[in-house]
Design an enzyme around this catalytic site. Sequence first.
Site, short mmCIF file in Angstrom:
data_model
loop_
_atom_site.label_atom_id
_atom_site.label_comp_id
_atom_site.label_asym_id
_atom_site.label_seq_id
_atom_site.Cartn_x
_atom_site.Cartn_y
_atom_site.Cartn_z
N ARG A 58 6.49 -11.34 5.57
CA ARG A 58 5.92 -11.23 6.91
C ARG A 58 6.53 -12.31 7.77
O ARG A 58 6.55 -13.48 7.40
CB ARG A 58 4.39 -11.39 6.86
CG ARG A 58 3.77 -10.26 6.07
CD ARG A 58 2.28 -10.32 6.06
NE ARG A 58 1.77 -9.32 5.13
CZ ARG A 58 0.50 -9.26 4.71
NH1 ARG A 58 -0.36 -10.15 5.16
NH2 ARG A 58 0.12 -8.33 3.87
N LYS A 90 -14.95 -4.53 5.26
CA LYS A 90 -14.31 -5.38 4.25
C LYS A 90 -15.19 -6.55 3.86
O LYS A 90 -16.20 -6.84 4.52
CB LYS A 90 -12.98 -5.90 4.78
CG LYS A 90 -13.10 -6.81 5.98
CD LYS A 90 -11.78 -7.47 6.29
CE LYS A 90 -11.92 -8.44 7.44
NZ LYS A 90 -10.76 -9.31 7.61
N CYS A 128 0.79 -1.24 0.00
CA CYS A 128 0.00 0.00 0.00
C CYS A 128 0.83 1.29 0.00
O CYS A 128 0.59 2.17 -0.82
CB CYS A 128 -1.01 0.05 1.15
SG CYS A 128 -1.24 -1.46 2.07
N GLN A 174 1.36 -11.10 -3.42
CA GLN A 174 -0.06 -10.73 -3.44
C GLN A 174 -0.44 -10.23 -4.82
O GLN A 174 0.33 -9.52 -5.46
CB GLN A 174 -0.32 -9.59 -2.45
CG GLN A 174 -0.13 -9.97 -1.01
CD GLN A 174 -0.46 -8.81 -0.10
OE1 GLN A 174 0.14 -7.75 -0.20
NE2 GLN A 174 -1.44 -8.99 0.76
N HIS A 183 -4.63 -1.22 -5.50
CA HIS A 183 -5.24 -0.18 -4.69
C HIS A 183 -5.97 0.77 -5.62
O HIS A 183 -5.41 1.25 -6.59
CB HIS A 183 -4.18 0.54 -3.87
CG HIS A 183 -3.56 -0.36 -2.86
ND1 HIS A 183 -2.43 -1.09 -3.10
CD2 HIS A 183 -3.97 -0.70 -1.61
CE1 HIS A 183 -2.15 -1.83 -2.04
NE2 HIS A 183 -3.07 -1.62 -1.13
N ASP A 192 -2.08 -7.77 -5.73
CA ASP A 192 -2.55 -6.61 -5.00
C ASP A 192 -3.01 -5.51 -5.95
O ASP A 192 -2.54 -5.42 -7.07
CB ASP A 192 -1.38 -6.09 -4.17
CG ASP A 192 -1.83 -5.48 -2.86
OD1 ASP A 192 -3.03 -5.32 -2.67
OD2 ASP A 192 -0.95 -5.16 -2.04
N HIS A 250 -8.49 -1.58 -1.00
CA HIS A 250 -7.46 -2.60 -1.14
C HIS A 250 -8.14 -3.88 -1.62
O HIS A 250 -9.19 -4.22 -1.10
CB HIS A 250 -6.81 -2.97 0.20
CG HIS A 250 -6.31 -1.82 1.02
ND1 HIS A 250 -5.00 -1.69 1.37
CD2 HIS A 250 -6.95 -0.76 1.58
CE1 HIS A 250 -4.84 -0.60 2.12
NE2 HIS A 250 -6.02 -0.02 2.26
#
Lengths: 598, 598
Positions: free
Chosen positions: A323, A428, A294, A341, A345, A343, A474
């Site tokens: 992580r 979410k 992000c 990911q 945004h 991912d 997200h």
Amino acid sequence: MKRYEDSYLYRLRHSAAHLLAQAVTELFPGAKLSIGPPVENGFYYDIDFPSPLKEEDLPRIEAKMKELAKLDQRILRQEVSLEEARKLILDETIPGMGEAVAEYKLQLLDAIPSGEAISFYDQQRTDREGTLHRFMDLCRGPHVDSTKEIKAFKLMHLAGAYWRGNVKNKQLTRIYGTAFETKEELEQYLVNLEEAKKRDHRILGKELGLFMFSARVGTGLPLWLPKGATLRHVMTDFLQKEQVKRGYEPVVTPLIGNTQLFIKSGHLANYREKMYPLMAVDDDEEYALKPMNCPFHIEIYASQMRSYRDLPVRLAEFGTVHRFEQRGEVAGILRARGFTQDDAHLFVRPDQLVSEFIAVVDLMQAVLKKLGLTNFRARVGTKDPESDKYVGHDDNWQAAQSAIESACQKLDLAYEVSPGDAAFYGPKLDLIIKDALGRDWQMGTVQVDYNLPERFELEYTGEDGKPHRPIMIHRAPFGSLERMIGLLTEQYAGAFPLWMAPVQVQILPIADRHNEAAEALRVRLMDEVYDSRPVRVSVDDRRETLGKKIREAQLQKVPFMLIMGDNDIENGTVGVRSREKGDLGAMTMEQFLAQLVG
Amino acid sequence: MKRYEDSYLYRLRHSAAHLLAQAVTELFPGAKLSIGPPVENGFYYDIDFPSPLKEEDLPRIEAKMKELAKLDQRILRQEVSLEEARKLILDETIPGMGEAVAEYKLQLLDAIPSGEAISFYDQQRTDREGTLHRFMDLCRGPHVDSTKEIKAFKLMHLAGAYWRGNVKNKQLTRIYGTAFETKEELEQYLVNLEEAKKRDHRILGKELGLFMFSARVGTGLPLWLPKGATLRHVMTDFLQKEQVKRGYEPVVTPLIGNTQLFIKSGHLANYREKMYPLMAVDDDEEYALKPMNCPFHIEIYASQMRSYRDLPVRLAEFGTVHRFEQRGEVAGILRARGFTQDDAHLFVRPDQLVSEFIAVVDLMQAVLKKLGLTNFRARVGTKDPESDKYVGHDDNWQAAQSAIESACQKLDLAYEVSPGDAAFYGPKLDLIIKDALGRDWQMGTVQVDYNLPERFELEYTGEDGKPHRPIMIHRAPFGSLERMIGLLTEQYAGAFPLWMAPVQVQILPIADRHNEAAEALRVRLMDEVYDSRPVRVSVDDRRETLGKKIREAQLQKVPFMLIMGDNDIENGTVGVRSREKGDLGAMTMEQFLAQLVG
């Protein structure tokens, strides 16, 4: 949809755990009970046995449970005072109670906050002679009404478990079991479990040459082998194209960032325990492996002036993040420490939130459909109305929650609302997929975020010429590439659909003298395009018998084999074998290509 | 081919530096000379001026140099003893010498190792009156014979430079100049320099939206914007396909590794200063960002038994590595701290070394040709015959060096041999590309490695059933993706060839009412395939005039624009504009697609 915790099945499994405790109490005098909750696929009970229990003891316990279940014991709730509770726990006359076995129950009793109700569940029956039999357990409940309802259950296996999960405490014996409403469901579950073992992605991943681990490389860090790397490429390529069609823009951002960035984003304050150690170069220069993408996408958004006409800005990246999961939590590619990911945004205006949310969920549905995962539902995490930990205005939250719900309704997506499951920065939606074996996998997610735009003071110029704050969405349809490949491997037992298969066509020259023609065919086929990508083809030119080559290609679950011998080369044909349909006979290349596409 | 250091041009530039020193000595009494070497594109001289020099002073110095050059001063070498050298440096009667200006020359003299020859270069002429004029400078040489040869030169700019590169020392004034053999070459160089400024990838990278940097993200860590990310994808996709055709297998390996891995590989001992700080989790678990991909590919090779029939194994990865370059050495995307290598490692049998090396260089040539970089040569780094720092048997080295040379010969690739330029673990070949402006870029590399297979005890089972050690080849045709994109951006001044262009087709709806049809066309075009990849197309649906949209698409160097208005929608046509050829008139989609491919 009802949450599992509120379901009859949950209560049934809880009662099965009590039944297990009752059986143990009868069979093993002196066994000290501790806790016995329902869990995802069944229940367990942690017990301190006077002498070690063995797996061989389970059938005996199970038989006793069956016997006790049939007795139609009523299961009654009894609320008592602290004083009475202590007395009951120490009451030698009640099975399950008495000083000799009270050690853990007394500790549990002490841990109940004052003012909270203290309850026992009492399994009672009166025998023909009129004598009352009972078994009592300190428990919050709820339970089913009678042990008679516990008809379809099985004890599964043993494990060790420290009292209160603390390694300094004594290790107790955990007995795992499962229970269902009907015998058929139990049967299906056990069959699926056997099938799941065969489909285990860790085993298939090795057999199919998808990925490996190495102690020297480190915990939770998969190395993707050629076929796995190809599968990753196919999946990211597919999603990338789908996303670009829908107006996403790809970006590529660094794997590390100055800690200044993560201070600004709040990750260093709130997410530090999941981050790898920081890399300090000197007093004013320090880097961190990114745990999320992000902040990087935000830097791109913020790098230029944005007008209301430029929004929505949809930045997508297959971003590898790290992580630091505890060693015990790392699980193959399902929970790795380094993973990628899918991912993106989205930076949207408030008036775009609903339509963009719908478009995101629509994309996710399209993706899952393409992957062949058609059985899924959504869980909508909303505010806990009691709490004040949330950022952002109430009306924003209201708008976001109704955006999420209306997206589900509009797209005909089954969903359950889970109050209190929102992030502190916005509501979410999680997608839960039911796989071919009926198991639930929590995969893709969409989150609405009012927090980061605030922290980074993001802006766009509105139609009114004034600065406004965008909202961030997200989202990750796969969740993670690693986890999705793990799921798909099990879903398809390694026999990936044609468009996904790392090797779509394997050419099997019968003898060495056919190798050259096979290689030429390989290169030719690579110039053909299937599903917008060059055909993936390999040659097995080892000096092995054709039979062995076919068997191995079959084990590798290759969709098509092309067999090449003297006749084929002379006639310009290939012998085609399909993974599903077996021998399809000799074909010209044109015929085969039609077969491939059709 | 001759090395630059051995060329006439190198000597000429060195003499031009002396000429500069002579002019300064005449114009600025009291100026103290230090060092004045030739460099890549010219020469410089570091001088301690009694009062600050300004850029405006350069023409005057240049005029004086011209005057002095024309005097046809002979340039003579004079070897002297240490004693005599000291005397000369302090001799007030010789221009350039004398105690007042000797500070740096005396230090240079002291730094010459005893036993090494001490030489001066003396610029002499006898004037009409018979008087001898001279200018002397302590210098190893060599030089040209007369100042008359220095005809085509120019002083470029000023910079500050610390004496001996140490910030604790005094800052001197560095005068940069350039010199060529002919006026035409100098002219061309200056024209190219102007052109290069326009093509600067940092400027174009911003204008074209390829990449950005952010202080908060950190030094040397580019963020790739949508068009740059697309360009990366196109390039890796192309190379991946080319590699798979040639028998490479893609892999994906972690970005970090346990330090155990880098201890085993020797990186921690030999490459530590280029690595980011280590991440210690606890006493026995520590990670490092990988500076190279090799050890990971080795782990994959070593993860299974390999037979002589399995070799060569060719593992390829677009592997992102991190190297902690000093802040001053970081330069945009040309030298970043995080960058992606188009890496591969080939594990070969000794008898495969020649053919595999040829195949690697053939691939590299094919890649450069596809990129439109046709002007390149090779530099072969071989053993320094005097040194014994090398690992591996002499006959292996011999085989490897002749493999490299025969590859160059067989592929008709111009090459120079550079003894002593080999790595300690094996000989190598570097590709040097001459770009459109005549500048050299060192790009791709191939290295033969006997060291890592030894360290990791890699093996394969030979035809004799016994274990043998493979040889590794490291290679990267682009070198790094970042650096190659930097080069290509300048090569094409941002007007990338069609197959490479991030946006190939831009649709320009004339008014808002044409936006919907434009969007439908975009989605339709994305299903077309060009050069094995979906066509990359975007829509400019802003409320701007058509003129402005065309101008901006032109600035963005989009190969094709498709203009859509009322007539087009009615007739099923588009107005086609080509980047190179301008307006091509109205076409049907079929006609345009033929144009696109043709």
